[in-house]
Design a protein around this motif. Structure first.
Motif, PDB file in Angstrom:
ATOM      1  N   LEU A   1      -5.825  21.915   1.821  1.00 25.16           N
ATOM      2  CA  LEU A   1      -4.918  21.654   1.893  1.00 25.16           C
ATOM      3  C   LEU A   1      -3.695  22.861   2.045  1.00 25.16           C
ATOM      4  N   ASN A   2      -4.267  24.249   1.488  1.00 28.72           N
ATOM      5  CA  ASN A   2      -3.841  25.293   1.459  1.00 28.72           C
ATOM      6  C   ASN A   2      -4.728  26.085   1.164  1.00 28.72           C
ATOM      7  N   ALA A   3      -4.033  27.247   1.262  1.00 26.83           N
ATOM      8  CA  ALA A   3      -4.786  28.600   1.005  1.00 26.83           C
ATOM      9  C   ALA A   3      -5.641  28.691   0.181  1.00 26.83           C
TER      10      ALA A   3
ATOM     11  N   MET B   1       0.744  -1.465  -0.122  1.00 29.03           N
ATOM     12  CA  MET B   1      -0.381  -0.159   0.148  1.00 29.03           C
ATOM     13  C   MET B   1       1.104   1.085  -0.414  1.00 29.03           C
ATOM     14  N   TRP B   2       0.612   2.313  -1.402  1.00 25.31           N
ATOM     15  CA  TRP B   2       1.505   3.909  -0.944  1.00 25.31           C
ATOM     16  C   TRP B   2       0.838   4.500  -1.017  1.00 25.31           C
ATOM     17  N   ASP B   3       0.845   5.241   0.196  1.00 29.02           N
ATOM     18  CA  ASP B   3       0.210   6.962   0.465  1.00 29.02           C
ATOM     19  C   ASP B   3      -0.856   6.117   1.246  1.00 29.02           C
ATOM     20  N   LEU B   4      -1.763   7.106   1.967  1.00 28.48           N
ATOM     21  CA  LEU B   4      -2.694   6.127   2.959  1.00 28.48           C
ATOM     22  C   LEU B   4      -4.096   7.270   3.290  1.00 28.48           C
ATOM     23  N   GLY B   5      -4.670   7.649   2.132  1.00 29.86           N
ATOM     24  CA  GLY B   5      -5.519   8.233   2.182  1.00 29.86           C
ATOM     25  C   GLY B   5      -4.961   9.981   2.162  1.00 29.86           C
ATOM     26  N   VAL B   6      -6.678  10.631   1.717  1.00 28.95           N
ATOM     27  CA  VAL B   6      -6.013  12.469   2.106  1.00 28.95           C
ATOM     28  C   VAL B   6      -7.096  12.739   3.376  1.00 28.95           C
ATOM     29  N   ILE B   7      -8.300  11.640   3.227  1.00 27.10           N
ATOM     30  CA  ILE B   7      -8.792  12.336   4.243  1.00 27.10           C
ATOM     31  C   ILE B   7      -9.680  11.098   5.319  1.00 27.10           C
ATOM     32  N   PRO B   8      -8.765  10.337   6.248  1.00 27.15           N
ATOM     33  CA  PRO B   8     -10.102   9.934   6.942  1.00 27.15           C
ATOM     34  C   PRO B   8     -11.282   8.636   6.789  1.00 27.15           C
ATOM     35  N   ASP B   9     -10.732   7.712   6.711  1.00 31.38           N
ATOM     36  CA  ASP B   9     -12.261   7.236   6.230  1.00 31.38           C
ATOM     37  C   ASP B   9     -13.783   7.902   6.875  1.00 31.38           C
TER      38      ASP B   9
ATOM     39  N   SER C   1       4.775   8.569   0.464  1.00 29.58           N
ATOM     40  CA  SER C   1       5.408   9.305  -0.058  1.00 29.58           C
ATOM     41  C   SER C   1       6.513  10.057   1.010  1.00 29.58           C
ATOM     42  N   HIS C   2       5.338   9.986   1.961  1.00 30.18           N
ATOM     43  CA  HIS C   2       5.535  11.345   2.931  1.00 30.18           C
ATOM     44  C   HIS C   2       4.638  11.495   4.183  1.00 30.18           C
ATOM     45  N   ALA C   3       4.267  11.974   5.586  1.00 30.58           N
ATOM     46  CA  ALA C   3       3.619  12.105   6.610  1.00 30.58           C
ATOM     47  C   ALA C   3       2.161  13.077   6.432  1.00 30.58           C
ATOM     48  N   HIS C   4       2.962  13.988   5.720  1.00 26.97           N
ATOM     49  CA  HIS C   4       1.926  15.393   5.768  1.00 26.97           C
ATOM     50  C   HIS C   4       0.702  14.844   5.603  1.00 26.97           C
ATOM     51  N   ILE C   5      -0.890  15.592   5.566  1.00 28.47           N
ATOM     52  CA  ILE C   5      -2.099  14.979   6.007  1.00 28.47           C
ATOM     53  C   ILE C   5      -2.884  14.250   4.628  1.00 28.47           C
TER      54      ILE C   5
ATOM     55  N   ALA D   1       7.699  15.297  15.335  1.00 33.34           N
ATOM     56  CA  ALA D   1       8.797  16.740  15.826  1.00 33.34           C
ATOM     57  C   ALA D   1       7.722  17.404  16.483  1.00 33.34           C
ATOM     58  N   ASP D   2       8.132  18.514  17.030  1.00 37.94           N
ATOM     59  CA  ASP D   2       7.103  19.055  18.278  1.00 37.94           C
ATOM     60  C   ASP D   2       6.724  20.136  17.324  1.00 37.94           C
ATOM     61  N   ASN D   3       5.916  21.271  17.581  1.00 35.90           N
ATOM     62  CA  ASN D   3       5.325  22.573  16.500  1.00 35.90           C
ATOM     63  C   ASN D   3       4.866  22.350  15.119  1.00 35.90           C
ATOM     64  N   ASN D   4       5.037  21.047  15.284  1.00 37.00           N
ATOM     65  CA  ASN D   4       4.975  20.899  12.841  1.00 37.00           C
ATOM     66  C   ASN D   4       3.819  20.814  12.813  1.00 37.00           C
ATOM     67  N   THR D   5       3.038  21.809  11.719  1.00 30.55           N
ATOM     68  CA  THR D   5       1.955  22.511  12.134  1.00 30.55           C
ATOM     69  C   THR D   5       1.599  21.537  10.260  1.00 30.55           C
ATOM     70  N   ARG D   6       2.779  21.070   9.465  1.00 25.41           N
ATOM     71  CA  ARG D   6       2.095  19.865   8.374  1.00 25.41           C
ATOM     72  C   ARG D   6       1.900  18.919   8.583  1.00 25.41           C
ATOM     73  N   VAL D   7       1.334  18.051   9.967  1.00 23.87           N
ATOM     74  CA  VAL D   7       1.066  17.585   9.758  1.00 23.87           C
ATOM     75  C   VAL D   7       0.014  16.797  11.066  1.00 23.87           C
ATOM     76  N   ASN D   8      -1.155  15.742  11.196  1.00 29.01           N
ATOM     77  CA  ASN D   8      -1.726  15.195  11.690  1.00 29.01           C
ATOM     78  C   ASN D   8      -1.131  14.066  13.197  1.00 29.01           C
ATOM     79  N   PRO D   9      -0.875  13.933  13.436  1.00 27.78           N
ATOM     80  CA  PRO D   9      -0.158  13.316  14.859  1.00 27.78           C
ATOM     81  C   PRO D   9      -1.478  12.437  14.608  1.00 27.78           C
ATOM     82  N   SER D  10      -2.559  12.592  14.875  1.00 25.53           N
ATOM     83  CA  SER D  10      -3.475  11.881  15.173  1.00 25.53           C
ATOM     84  C   SER D  10      -3.737  10.488  13.639  1.00 25.53           C
ATOM     85  N   PHE D  11      -3.019  10.876  12.920  1.00 25.42           N
ATOM     86  CA  PHE D  11      -3.520  10.426  12.281  1.00 25.42           C
ATOM     87  C   PHE D  11      -2.944   9.123  11.998  1.00 25.42           C
TER      88      PHE D  11
END
Ligand SMILES: [Zn+2]
Length: 213
Positions: A23-25, A1-9, A55-59, A85-95
């Motif tokens: 995703l951005n402005a 499985m590669w990349d795990l979704g854009v929005i939680p199921d 590919s990477h951990a962005h939300i 990492a502390d104060n990383n606003t580009r990810v959602n660790p709860s995911f």
């Protein structure tokens, strides 16, 4: 499985018209089909998946990671450090909270990782967008060599116009070096590049349960 979704199921399930995430402005994502329903259509549950990587951990690439906590995670140390990492606003660790203490992790510390040892599925380092960003190279019998870009690029015009990486990359210079390295690799190996965020190109791709051979 590669990349795990854009929005939680669960959020997609709760929005019959499609779930939306900013995703951005400038860009919203809309998801109308859950990842688990697409897997079910081809006869799998998340628990059936042996290996996963993102590919990477962005939300918008890790939304359903917790569902794959029992699978073996193919991970780069730099990305794991970035994820928590502390104060990383580009990810959602709860995911991906379930991955923090995962007992089934393969650490990737080389440029390339050949998942099955037969060159059919190779994960290739391409850092810069995030510290442990990577791309996926598939060798398909009929389709040939295809690379899934992660977020090495977002738009095909970035390639044709040779645009510099955007300044919200984790490391713009590293990103530029990865782009140069990957372009050379693509040319040398005659590999096609599928840009995951390329809306127009994606619209033309087959969707699960259809597939590429
Ligand atoms: Zn990204």
């Amino acid at each position: 499985m590669w990349d795990l979704g854009v929005i939680p199921d669960r959020d997609v399930d709760a929005q019959p018209q499609g779930a939306r995430a900013s995703l951005n402005a400038a860009i919203d994502a809309v998801v109308t089909r859950t990842l688990s329903s697409q897997l079910a259509q081809i006869g799998y549950r998340p628990a059936d998946i042996t290996y996963f990587a993102f590919s990477h951990a962005h939300i918008d690439h890790s939304a359903n990671a917790n569902e794959f906590a029992a699978s073996t995670w193919l991970a780069r140390p730099a990305e794991r450090a970035f994820m928590w990492a502390d104060n990383n606003t580009r990810v959602n660790p709860s995911f991906y909270s379930e991955l923090k203490n995962s007992k089934s992790v393969v650490t990737i510390d080389k440029d390339e990782y050949d998942v099955f040892g037969d060159r059919r599925v190779v994960i290739k380092s391409a850092p810069g967008h995030t510290p442990g960003h990577q791309a996926l190279v598939l060798k398909l019998a009929a389709t040939g060599l295809v690379m899934l870009s992660g977020d090495l690029y977002h738009y095909p015009q970035e390639r044709t116009l040779r645009r510099a990486p955007p300044d919200n990359e984790a490391d713009v210079r590293q990103s530029a070096a990865s782009r140069a390295m990957i372009e050379e690799y693509l040319q040398k190996t005659k590999t096609k590049l599928w840009i995951e965020h390329d809306f127009a190109a994606n619209a033309k791709l087959k969707k699960s349960p259809a597939y590429y051979e």
